[in-house]
Structures are given as structure tokens and as C-alpha cells.
Design an enzyme around this catalytic site. Sequence first.
Site, PDB file in Angstrom:
ATOM      1  CB  CYS A 186      -0.967  -0.019   1.187  1.00 30.09           C
ATOM      2  SG  CYS A 186      -0.163  -0.061   2.799  1.00 30.09           S
ATOM      3  CB  THR A 187       0.253   4.851   0.358  1.00 28.41           C
ATOM      4  OG1 THR A 187      -0.858   4.764  -0.527  1.00 28.41           O
ATOM      5  CG2 THR A 187       1.029   6.130   0.091  1.00 28.41           C
TER       6      THR A 187
END
Length: 326
Positions: A186-187
Site C-alpha cells: 500500500c502507500t
Amino acid sequence: MTLETPQTTNEYVNIAYYKFVAIDDPNQLRNELLTCCNNLNIKGTILLAKEGINSCLVGSAESIDSFIQFMHNKPFFADIEFKKSFSSHIPFRRMLVKVKNEIIPMGMDSIQPAHFTGKYVEALELKKWLDDGEDVVILDTRNDYEVELGTFKNAIDPKLTKFRDFPKWIEDNFNNYKNKKVVTFCTGGIRCEKATAFMRQEGFEEVYQLQGGILKYFEETHKKAPHEDNHYNGDCFVFDYRVAVDKALNETKYEICYSCWTPLNENDLKSPLYKKDIYCPRCYERHNQKEAQRQNLIRENNMKALQVRQERAKKVKEQWEKGLLK
């Protein structure tokens, strides 16, 4: 571990960080953090819950260094890693510290990443796996509008509209990968903490999470081999007014709809269905539905108010006719 601040022409330092750790009194900590950030003229958002902290902040290099030292002086935050990037402007309007039930909503009390989660894979190790063509499944745990801007080559996209949908998607679509080597990303890494905890609970044998997320991966791979293919196509969506950063963590040129968080291209911006900060082609219909509901509610309230006035006037008239009013 705190990253060294490189030489840069950009004036402001952006930091992203999180930690799953037991916080006994989030409200008391909220007051401390808000006071600290306001004193340092730092902007951004901090989310607190009994399960931990999640935050993106921006300020001058001196202010951010002071904040990092403030955090590291607290024993339960001493090992937080702050991921840094840089900008020529402040990509937040104000400073908010919010207390929530969860810092990343999944709605499952059994998932406690502070005690149980997937294995970590470092950025350069993952790049080597991909360079060597290892048999590994790459799973994107982000929302659909984030994936639109970029993702790893051949990554599986669940097309989530909210992270709460991740467990059901896994149950409905991913059970045949339980014996595979799976890497989630994810980020910044926080969603993968809960994603891998859930997957391990569901019986996945070898599930990893990318340490530090895409932002850390960009930093490490660009520093190590800036001209090599890092197996990622596009940019990385970030949750501030920069919208996205490229593989060198530089701000990229995107607009965004702040109603539905969809990144907008040139055609979107020229569309008659786009109104800045109000709606875009993706959320126009939903906006119209809400507006219609709002107008109906206004009409209903006006009718109720009119009925009340009419009833009141009727009673007054009756009293006049009976000579009770002079």
C-alpha cells in the site's frame, strides 16, 4: 530510524508514519500532539486510536526534526520510522488530531497488528525477487482511485472502494492463493499490517508486506538504482494536496476531486460534469442525487413549517372570533 534530510530546493518536509501500539488514553495524547504541532507551525493530520497512530504532516525542516525528536522521546514511539518527501508548498490547510475507533478501519476486533501480522520484505529484497522473476503474487490493498495512478506490474487489483471490503474480497476471490508466496503493498505500509494479519488468520501460509510501502520502495530503489526498472508503472497517490509523487518522490502534476478523491485528467477538467471542489464526472450523479435529496428535505421542512404557521394562525383567528383576544 530517521532518514537523513537530503539537499533539496524544496522548502518543506513532508513526513508519513504510523505504528500499531497500545495507547491507553488517546484523548490526552491528542492534546499533547496538537499543542506540539501548533507550536512548531506544522500542518497535517494525525489519527489516534487505542490501537495506534497514523499520520501525515508537513513543516519546515527544523520543525519536523523537532517533532520527530518529540515523538522519539516517548518510549512507545521510540522506534517509529518517518518517511520523508519534499515540497515547495504546504500541502495541508490546517492541523487536525482526531481520535477514532481504528486508525485503519476494518471493523474486526480479532485483527490486532501490534501482536500478529505478516512478514516484512524490504524494498530492495522485493526488487531482487522481481528482477529474478520469482514466483510471487503481488497484491495491491489500496482503493481503486489510488491504483488508477500507478501500481506494480502484474499486481492483482481488488478494485476496492474502501478498505473495509478487503476481508470479504479475500474470502470471495483469493482463497486459491493460500499456498502461494504473496506480497501485499500500500502507500506507506499501514493497510498491509491489517491485511496480512487477516490473511494469516485465514490460513495463508506465506504472506508478506512491503516494509514502508510504495513510498519507502521508491526511496530505496531510486537511491540504489535510479535508472533501472523498479517494476512499478505510474505514480503513487498520496493523501494530501500534492495528489501524487513519482518514483523519485517528486510531486507530479495532477488535479483531484476533493469530493470523491478521484485523480483527474485533462478531459475530466474540461468536462461539463466537473466543478472544482464540488463534483467530477465520476461523482456527478451521486452529487445530483444528494442535492435532490437535500432539496426534497428543504421542501419537506418548509411544508412542515408552513403547516405549523397555518395552525397557529387558525388558532389565533378562532380566539379573535370568540372575543378572547383584544
